[in-house]
Design an enzyme around this catalytic site. Structure first.
Site: not given
Ligand SMILES: Cc1ncc(C[n+]2csc(CCOP(=O)(O)OP(=O)(O)O)c2C)c(N)n1
Length: 346
Positions: A242, A246, A255
């Site tokens: 992706r 998220h 991250y």
């Protein structure tokens, strides 16, 4: 996670008609545009939150086209692409993320269960529906969707075991997008591929390049045909990525490295199909621009429909989880009514 170079099986796109390939390509563009507009709507306060799928279009559109309308989907919160292909109106998806109960109700004949937010819980649902199909002697395949992180959940393992033992007509379709929110695959599992987990349940496991539309289409079609022949379940690991966060509630730059995202963008699933179509001489840059403009109109119509839907009374939050509300929730509902009056409808 690095892009995976060697995945099975290799698609032979020569076998696909121009018409089907063009159709799938148009759907990928629609899905990407839908997704980008949804993120913008959330940023301007018109959706509560949203789980983007940009980057995963090949996995979802390829899967959707390989299935039949009579098959049943059991989606997570990220399956907008495959849901649109399967017939769910875009307005319904917008309504879902806008917090409206209508967003959980597909039109009659569109075989999609409501979105599951607790991860992996929809996999036993898919397996249960497949068991029902088998008992009834129906020619229907159920497909349970999940992410890489959800393969660590007990529900996934119980469902796989049951599907294997009873040889059920089910596909368990995992989009391995490398992360469970901020947790990378390397911290999720000690196995090299998720597909190999299937062997532990007597289920066929297949790993496929999830950014290759044709490979996904062929893999799912093969699994669906096998299920319809009564030859049991398949677990598919579609390796993809992706591009965004998220959900709109986290920041993926905290991250992961920007270089990793760029590396995957170089393998963009839409660009790959566009290249094939141009090579076949059935598509041009001009047609491409026209197509993006066309889908903008379609997505805008769905947004208009969402915005024209009357807002929902706050106390409907309490309507569906229990047949009879427990006392503490009765008190909360009454407080909502006191605070907002008239159930809270604006
Ligand atoms: C049972 C359960 N535990 C934890 C959560 C919180 N949660 C929401 S999404 C998510 C990560 C899921 O990652 P993955 O399965 O890889 O799917 P993806 O979102 O990447 O598509 C977690 C832990 C949840 N929704 N349900």
């Amino acid at each position: 996670m690095q892009p995976t170079e060697q995945q099975q099986p290799t698609a032979t796109h020569e076998t696909l008609s121009n018409e089907l390939l063009l159709d799938m390509y148009r759907s990928m563009i629609l899905v990407r545009h839908f997704d980008r507009r949804a993120v913008h709507l959330q940023r301007t306060g018109r959706l509560g939150t949203y789980a983007p799928l940009e980057g995963q279009e090949a996995a979802q559109v390829g899967c959707g086209y390989a299935l039949d309308k009579r098959d049943w989907l059991f989606p997570t919160y990220r399956e907008h692409g495959v849901s649109i292909v399967h017939g769910l109106p875009m307005s319904t998806i917008f309504l879902y993320w806008n917090g409206r109960p209508e967003g959980c109700v597909p039109p009659e004949g569109v075989n999609i269960f409501p979105v599951s937010v607790p991860i992996a819980t929809q996999v036993p649902h898919a397996v249960g529906a497949a068991w029902a199909s088998k008992l009834k002697g129906e020619d229907v395949v159920s497909v349970g969707f999940l992410g890489d992180g959800a393969t660590s959940e007990g529900d996934f393992h119980e469902a796989m075991n049951f599907a294997g033992v009873f040889k059920l007509p089910v596909i368990i379709f995992c989009q391995n997008n490398g992360f469970a929110i901020s947790v990378p695959l390397s911290k999720q599992t000690a196995v090299e591929t998720l597909a190999e987990k299937a062997a532990g349940y007597g289920v066929e496991g297949v790993r496929v390049d999830g950014n290759d539309l044709l490979a996904v289409y062929e893999t799912v079609k093969k699994a669906a045909d096998k299920a319809r022949r009564g030859e049991g379940p398949t677990f598919i690991e579609a390796v993809t990525y992706r591009y965004g966060s998220h959900t709109t509630a986290d920041d993926h730059t905290r991250y992961r490295e920007a270089s990793e995202v760029e590396e995957w963008k170089a393998k963009d699933p839409i660009d790959r199909v566009k290249k094939i179509l141009i090579e076949r001489g059935v598509w041009s840059e001009e047609q491409d621009l026209a197509e993006w403009a066309k889908v903008d109109g379609d997505v805008q119509a769905a947004i208009d429909e969402m915005q024209a839907t009357p807002s929902v009374a706050h106390d409907r939050l309490f309507d569906y989880a229990y047949a009879e509300l427990p006392q503490d929730l009765i008190e909360q509902r009454d407080e909502v009514r006191r605070l907002y009056g008239n159930g809270g409808a604006k």
